[in-house]
Scaffold this motif. Structure first.
Motif, PDB file in Angstrom:
ATOM      1  N   THR A  98      -2.160   1.589  -4.501  1.00  0.00           N
ATOM      2  CA  THR A  98      -0.859   0.962  -4.755  1.00  0.00           C
ATOM      3  C   THR A  98       0.131   1.168  -3.612  1.00  0.00           C
ATOM      4  N   TYR A  99      -0.187   2.030  -2.660  1.00  0.00           N
ATOM      5  CA  TYR A  99       0.790   2.338  -1.617  1.00  0.00           C
ATOM      6  C   TYR A  99       1.028   1.134  -0.717  1.00  0.00           C
ATOM      7  N   GLU A 100       2.310   0.844  -0.470  1.00  0.00           N
ATOM      8  CA  GLU A 100       2.704  -0.207   0.456  1.00  0.00           C
ATOM      9  C   GLU A 100       3.782   0.341   1.378  1.00  0.00           C
ATOM     10  N   PRO A 101       3.658   0.101   2.675  1.00  0.00           N
ATOM     11  CA  PRO A 101       4.674   0.613   3.611  1.00  0.00           C
ATOM     12  C   PRO A 101       6.066   0.060   3.290  1.00  0.00           C
ATOM     13  N   LYS A 103       8.027   0.704   0.990  1.00  0.00           N
ATOM     14  CA  LYS A 103       8.348   0.555  -0.422  1.00  0.00           C
ATOM     15  C   LYS A 103       8.214   1.909  -1.107  1.00  0.00           C
ATOM     16  N   SER A 181      -9.234  -2.888  -5.162  1.00  0.00           N
ATOM     17  CA  SER A 181      -9.070  -1.689  -4.348  1.00  0.00           C
ATOM     18  C   SER A 181     -10.327  -0.831  -4.402  1.00  0.00           C
TER      19      SER A 181
END
Length: 503
Positions: A98-101, A103, A181
């Motif tokens: 779920t990681y997004e730069p 954010k 993912s």
């Protein structure tokens, strides 16, 4: 074998920390202790009867565990890992995938206690993680499998989706690959995000035939009745039987499934279009990637959109075509059941047009694709798979046909074969990254040669030279030749029968 057993006994000697471990020791502790004593006496005296007695005890425990494992369909986290259940709460760690730069990260609030065990060969676990945003994220925890190549394939799919989104024709028609993912945790395990509202084509057909009172393996039974030694027959006879099966059964299960699961004609038409387009997109991308092993359990169908979703990318770069037993002769799966689900136009309508558009985009962006694939091929953490023996796909599974013990002079060999089966897959994957790096240095020349062969083959596909004609073929001709290969009865009849070429 003894070295492996010693490490397992050392783990038992450390004592139990969970409820399940205590139950295990209560049930099998005495037998395992006696077996360990026999092993020690054998090491001191080399008395063969002591080793046979130990193997007999281990085998009895093995049979009991195997029977018990087959009946386990769920686990409770507080019983198998109390520390994870109590300590894994309100973490700073982001929910996997779920990681997004730029954010705020969605962190792990807790892991749900109930875990579902999927009753497939590897028995993966379905787990749920609640995020700080309040949503529940479902994952599949897989063991005994290296997911790093799957992760690279998903990265490639993301790049292809970018290419498709920047092309006017493909963007307007919404040509995309539905991915998910992939989070490798170690060389032999990892997490896959759960693909919601999807069923494998095999499960859908099984459900459909069950409701229609049709035997699930009706084509397989028909073949075995006509030719019990089908796998050993000459090619001409295989083609004859294969075509006899096609003429004896309709093979319209998937088409009926799409129709019956649609509440209106408009929804059915939309799902059929999505199905055909997604199948065509992945056919072309899978061909460039050399993706094999596309049996019905590796193809899923989205119940809402009708899109085809591919899973399990262990056989890439045409390794399925070069294995010794049952090599695949087709570039992608395009059996009659998939074709009939496209309805009236079949492969000569939306499917062919989509293939040509996608191949055009892939050819125009071949430099970027080659760069990504070359990095994967030369990656020392992945390149060892290129030289791996691929005969394990059709290896026979262990079956016990009699409870009678073998003769005394055969006992050691009998028990050792079963005990090696217990840890067979673990031993294949337990080597560390450094071990594989050492292996890579030993086999470096062969791997470099194989990597160059792979990249040359990919380059041929992306330039129209894959059919080795005097001149590169244009895109429509290339697509036509690929379709001919994928639907050729001579190619399909040679496939492993578990691949379900009759479907």
């Amino acid at each position: 074998m003894i070295k492996t057993l010693e490490s397992l006994h050392a783990a038992i000697d450390r004592g139990s920390t969970t409820v399940d471990e205590r139950k295990f020791l209560d049930s099998y502790g005495n037998d395992l202790t006696q077996a360990h004593e026999c092993i020690r006496r054998f090491q001191r005296t080399t008395d063969q009867t002591q080793l046979n007695q130990a193997l007999r005890l281990y085998y009895q425990v093995f049979i009991c565990i195997r029977t018990q494992l087959a009946s386990i369909t769920s686990l409770e986290l507080d019983q198998i890992s109390p520390r994870l259940a109590t300590n894994c709460q309100n973490l700073e760690l982001a929910v996997p995938g779920t990681y997004e730069p730029n954010k705020p990260p969605i962190t792990i609030r807790n892991i749900q206690s109930h875990i579902t065990v999927i009753t497939s060969k590897q028995r993966p676990r379905k787990i749920s993680i609640r995020g700080s945003d309040g949503y529940e994220y479902v994952f599949l925890l897989k063991g005994h499998e290296d997911l790093r190549q799957d992760e690279r394939v998903m990265q490639l799919f993301g790049l292809v989706n970018e290419f498709l989104s920047t092309n006017d024709e493909t963007r307007r028609r919404n040509f995309t690959i539905q991915g998910y993912s992939v989070i490798p945790l170690a060389p032999n395990n990892g997490l896959l995000s759960w693909v919601a509202q999807c069923d494998t084509i095999q499960a859908l057909i099984k459900e459909h035939r069950g409701r229609a009172c049709i035997p699930f393996d009706t084509e397989y039974s028909y073949v075995r009745e006509k030719a019990p030694n089908y796998d050993q027959l000459p090619l001409l006879n295989k083609v004859e039987i294969f075509e006899d099966v096609l003429n004896s059964f309709k093979g319209d299960d998937l088409a009926k499934i799409l129709w019956h699961k649609s509440s209106s004609a408009e929804i059915w038409l939309d799902r059929r279009s999505n199905y055909t387009r997604s199948l065509a997109v992945m056919s072309m991308v899978g061909y460039i990637l050399g993706l094999g092993d596309r049996h019905p359990s590796n193809l899923m169908l989205d119940r809402t959109s009708g899109k085809v979703v591919h899973i399990d990318f262990g056989d890439c770069f045409e390794v399925a075509m070069t294995r010794e037993k049952f090599p695949e002769k087709i570039p992608f799966r395009l059996t009659r059941m998939l074709c009939k689900a496209m309805e009236v136009t079949g492969i000569d309508g939306t499917f062919r047009m989509t293939c040509e558009y996608v191949m055009d985009v892939l050819r125009k962006n071949r430099d970027s694709l080659m760069a990504v694939l070359e990095a994967s091929v030369h990656d020392p953490l992945l390149s060892w798979r290129l030289l791996k023996n691929n005969n394990n796909e059709q290896s026979a599974t262990l079956s016990i046909t009699s409870n009678r013990l073998p003769e005394p002079d055969q006992q050691q060999q009998h028990y050792q074969s079963h005990l090696s089966t217990i840890n067979e897959e673990d031993n294949d994957h337990e080597s560390t990254v450094s071990d594989k790096m050492q292996q890579q240095h030993v086999q470096e020349p062969d791997q470099k040669i194989r990597a160059v062969e792979i990249m040359n083959r990919v380059r041929e596909k992306l330039t129209g030279n894959d059919f080795h004609r005097e001149q590169p073929v244009d895109i429509p001709t290339q697509v036509e030749l690929l379709i001919q290969q994928a639907t050729c009865h001579e190619n399909l009849c040679q496939l492993y029968i578990g691949w379900c070429p009759f479907w």
